[in-house]
Design a protein around this motif. Sequence first.
Motif, PDB file in Angstrom:
ATOM      1  N   UNK A 206       0.864  -1.186   0.000  1.00 37.65           N
ATOM      2  CA  UNK A 206       0.000   0.000   0.000  1.00 37.65           C
ATOM      3  C   UNK A 206       0.900   1.236   0.000  1.00 37.65           C
ATOM      4  N   UNK A 207       0.489   2.268  -0.710  1.00 37.81           N
ATOM      5  CA  UNK A 207       1.226   3.528  -0.679  1.00 37.81           C
ATOM      6  C   UNK A 207       2.470   3.510  -1.559  1.00 37.81           C
ATOM      7  N   UNK A 208       3.321   4.521  -1.338  1.00 34.97           N
ATOM      8  CA  UNK A 208       4.482   4.731  -2.219  1.00 34.97           C
ATOM      9  C   UNK A 208       5.573   3.693  -2.007  1.00 34.97           C
ATOM     10  N   UNK A 235       2.218   7.483   8.132  1.00 34.69           N
ATOM     11  CA  UNK A 235       1.012   6.759   7.726  1.00 34.69           C
ATOM     12  C   UNK A 235      -0.081   6.762   8.784  1.00 34.69           C
ATOM     13  N   UNK A 236       0.329   6.675  10.043  1.00 33.61           N
ATOM     14  CA  UNK A 236      -0.696   6.555  11.085  1.00 33.61           C
ATOM     15  C   UNK A 236      -0.916   7.842  11.872  1.00 33.61           C
ATOM     16  N   UNK A 249       0.523  -4.344  17.857  1.00 32.16           N
ATOM     17  CA  UNK A 249      -0.715  -4.394  17.093  1.00 32.16           C
ATOM     18  C   UNK A 249      -0.494  -3.877  15.671  1.00 32.16           C
ATOM     19  N   UNK A 254       0.153  -4.256   9.997  1.00 35.55           N
ATOM     20  CA  UNK A 254       0.786  -3.469   8.917  1.00 35.55           C
ATOM     21  C   UNK A 254       2.309  -3.599   8.984  1.00 35.55           C
ATOM     22  N   UNK A 296      -0.573  -4.237   4.068  1.00 39.27           N
ATOM     23  CA  UNK A 296      -1.869  -4.292   4.749  1.00 39.27           C
ATOM     24  C   UNK A 296      -2.483  -5.678   4.525  1.00 39.27           C
TER      25      UNK A 296
ATOM     26  N   UNK B  48       1.850  11.252  -4.689  1.00 41.65           N
ATOM     27  CA  UNK B  48       1.686  11.812  -3.335  1.00 41.65           C
ATOM     28  C   UNK B  48       0.239  11.719  -2.894  1.00 41.65           C
ATOM     29  N   UNK B  51      -0.513   8.283  -2.080  1.00 41.64           N
ATOM     30  CA  UNK B  51       0.065   7.985  -0.774  1.00 41.64           C
ATOM     31  C   UNK B  51      -0.801   8.566   0.344  1.00 41.64           C
ATOM     32  N   UNK B  54      -3.550   6.407   0.671  1.00 44.30           N
ATOM     33  CA  UNK B  54      -3.125   5.192   1.391  1.00 44.30           C
ATOM     34  C   UNK B  54      -3.168   5.445   2.897  1.00 44.30           C
ATOM     35  N   UNK B  55      -2.712   6.634   3.258  1.00 42.68           N
ATOM     36  CA  UNK B  55      -2.721   6.988   4.683  1.00 42.68           C
ATOM     37  C   UNK B  55      -4.143   6.959   5.218  1.00 42.68           C
ATOM     38  N   UNK B  57      -6.620   5.332   3.952  1.00 46.60           N
ATOM     39  CA  UNK B  57      -7.083   3.935   3.983  1.00 46.60           C
ATOM     40  C   UNK B  57      -6.584   3.247   5.258  1.00 46.60           C
ATOM     41  N   UNK B  58      -5.282   3.464   5.527  1.00 52.46           N
ATOM     42  CA  UNK B  58      -4.681   2.812   6.691  1.00 52.46           C
ATOM     43  C   UNK B  58      -5.353   3.246   7.988  1.00 52.46           C
ATOM     44  N   UNK B  59      -5.550   4.574   8.088  1.00 56.52           N
ATOM     45  CA  UNK B  59      -6.141   5.070   9.336  1.00 56.52           C
ATOM     46  C   UNK B  59      -7.570   4.566   9.510  1.00 56.52           C
ATOM     47  N   UNK B  61      -8.633   1.814   8.116  1.00 53.11           N
ATOM     48  CA  UNK B  61      -8.519   0.371   8.308  1.00 53.11           C
ATOM     49  C   UNK B  61      -8.223   0.028   9.761  1.00 53.11           C
ATOM     50  N   UNK B  62      -7.316   0.832  10.353  1.00 49.91           N
ATOM     51  CA  UNK B  62      -6.945   0.520  11.730  1.00 49.91           C
ATOM     52  C   UNK B  62      -8.146   0.739  12.662  1.00 49.91           C
ATOM     53  N   UNK B  65     -10.463  -2.106  12.061  1.00 52.92           N
ATOM     54  CA  UNK B  65      -9.923  -3.299  12.696  1.00 52.92           C
ATOM     55  C   UNK B  65     -10.178  -3.303  14.190  1.00 52.92           C
TER      56      UNK B  65
END
Lengths: 409, 495
Positions: A206-208, A235-236, A249, A254, A296, B48, B51, B54-55, B57-59, B61-62, B65
Amino acid sequence: MDIGIGISQQKNITSALEEALWQAKAQLGKEKINIAFLFSCPEFASPSLLKTLHLYLPHTPLVGASTLAVIFNSHIYRHSLALCLIHSENLKVSVAAVKDIQKRNAFLAGEELGTKLLQDFKFERRDFAMVFSNGLLEESSSLIRGLQDRLGTSFPLVGACASDNLRFKETYLYFNDELLTDGAVGILFGGKIIFNLSSRHGWKPLGKIRRITQSKGNILIKIDDRPAVSLYEDYFARDLPSLKKDLKYLSTLYPIGIYLEGEEEYLLRNILYIEDDGSLICQGDVPQDSTIRLMIGTKESCLSATQQATEELMRGISTSVSIKKQINIVFIFDSASRYVLLRRSAEEELKLVQNTVQKNIPNKLEYSDSNIPIIGLYTYGEQAPLKALYYMGKSHFHNQSIVLTTIGD
Amino acid sequence: MQNLLNLYQLSPFLLILTVIGLTVMLIFKMKKIEELNSYVAHLKRSLDEIDEQAKLILRTDIELNKIQEELDRKIIALYALQRISREISTTIDESEIFAHIKDSHIEDMGFEKALIFLWNEKKKKFTEVFNLGYNPQELESIIEDLDNDFYLKIMETNQTISSFSCSDEQLKEKIKNLFKVNSFVITPLLPKEGNRGFVFVGREAMDTMLTAGNEELIIIFANQLSQTLDNARLFEKTWQAQQELERKVEERTLQLSRALEEIKMISKRKSDFVSAVSHELRTPLTSIKGYASILLSEKLGQLPPAVKERLDKINRHSDELAQLVNNLLDISRIESGKISMKLEPLNLKEIIEEVVDLMNVQLKEKEIEFKFELSADVEYVLADRQQLERVFINLLGNAIKFTPAKGKISIRASSLDNLCQIDITDTGIGIPQESLGAIFDEFYRVDNPINQKVKGTGLGLSLVKRIVEAHGGSIWVRSKLNEGSTFSFTIPKPK
């Protein structure tokens, strides 16, 4: 090849052991046992367990590891102990162990393990090796490299890092009548046996695309010239303390994926710790200049990978030889991360393996009366060969993977 | 190159043309580079943006989850609670209840440590009945450091304390240190009867937060446990009571059967005695009657009328005594099974008519109206002829005896499955209610003017009852004073 598997969930260690042993021996129906595998939840891991078992099986080489739950056929048994006894006229095994890996160089420990394993194999054919190691060891890749240094770089090798009940406090290894914590136990299989290996994880990039610009062994120092932790911070949107708190976790769901030329899947790396300077301590090697992505995983992708791994395993089955001579048992080394991700669906994964194995048996008439026994454990890291030709079957350290091994004679 | 220069020297026009061409090309290339640059910039921006996505999506997703995980945990916990409920609710042995709680149940409810204590009033201390996650040494030290008063107060006030809801930081720390956990729930175990206690569950992990849901779940668990304890204790109590009752019944049964044995023994002794005595009586009685008869025949000489009269009495009384002795002997024979009934199909009508013939004189003397009804389905009975005749003679004799002149007597026979029921009804003086229960007893005589006048052995009905019973039938009586009586008995029919 004859297999006897016994499992017990009794609380009392001796009673549990006796129950499992009685079942396994009854099922095996043979006096001679080539090798015994012991998988148990950490609460059973005690010197008395192994001493007692040794009294019952004084001449049988025994190997095994602790696990957060025992896998048996398509079920997960928590708080249990399982014993798997194997007898075969065509099988030759050699077992060995090394201790106190963290106190010295993991590579040298691996070499020592390899040397010990080979001592008994002067002239016989060597087929493949299996290794169980400390699940909290940081330098698992080095240990494996040391072992490969002796056994041969492309020698088929599968392995499992022992687990505990997800507390990451202490994992255990079983070697004859000894209980080891910071060690590794190896088995070299030889003679005239047939085996098949496969592994997959199912995590997606996922991502760059990023590049490791500085690393040393399993320490990832810089990504794209920035402290490695910035990858997770970005990312988070978390700061260092928050990341540290949630690391287990986050890293389970990830992980970092290392791109490997020609491989279908990325090589995954879990993060064990974050240093104050922002370096990430990974569970396996992270070579400098590697291209990496953040990965992911979802339940679906995870289960679909399991399906693919099992199908791949069964593609290795020859249609010209009886299945009973090719698969007598299936070993599953399943990442504890998958257990965490799948949770309530964890048994679904095992059912998937069982069903796919049954479905792909070339001659449907065989084994129709009973399933091929499946035994396994949950791991904090796995060793399995890479698939692309370029890597010549060299085993690597993996995370988040399911590793399947079949043995027959 | 020299050639090219020469060419330009020859034709300056060509030079100009080349310069122009090159300039155009340069401009064109510049433009292309610019385009490419803009394209790269565009691509970079896209990357970018991807990306950034993606960020996102990740946030998301978490978060998903975490929600999914929480949901999974709750579902697993509820399943665990349901499993525990199912397993313990069928347990009726108190000591088994806690053994049914599996470690995995507690773990599925989200806790890796648990202790259940019950208060022992005698020893004034808490006793552990369930332990998950503590070794014996740890447990011992917890029990040692347990602040009994505090936990008794929790039980007293039905109060739940958890690291989630407790605001007293000091107390929280104290509990955390005692049980070596980072989060916990403590809730009382309050069965209605018997020992009370409390449930403790805890987590070591720092990274998982306790929620109100966890707390509620443990309260439900404790309630379920209390209820099961109540059920088990109630069952135990009922069971004990039943055991006590059973013991008493057994004791009484034993006493009764002993008494019965004793009575049987006495009765046997009585029968033996009566039988022996009757035998012994019969021989002298025969002699007495024999001699009386000889004397009465006057073969030994004329007798004065007064002597003759006395001898007549001796003869009559001897007859009565012989009858009595015979009846007594028959009763004891039937009782001891010495007389076997010679069963044969008998024509009931014939038997009754014979007996009525025998009694006809008395019937006529008292002008009694006699009626005899036999239903169509009764023709034969299975009985001993002699004994059945005795039954009729006795019953009909009694009826005549107690029926005043011009009264009525009837005999009715009807079918009752495989039995025949015979009712002998009279319009006599009847039997008082209080005597009804005793009239079949030996030597029992109803106290009435007729009995006072007419002598009897008091053995007739007793003998009748024994004969009827020896045939497998039964006898009973219905009577109303001054209105009459009905004696009914059953006798088997031939198959």
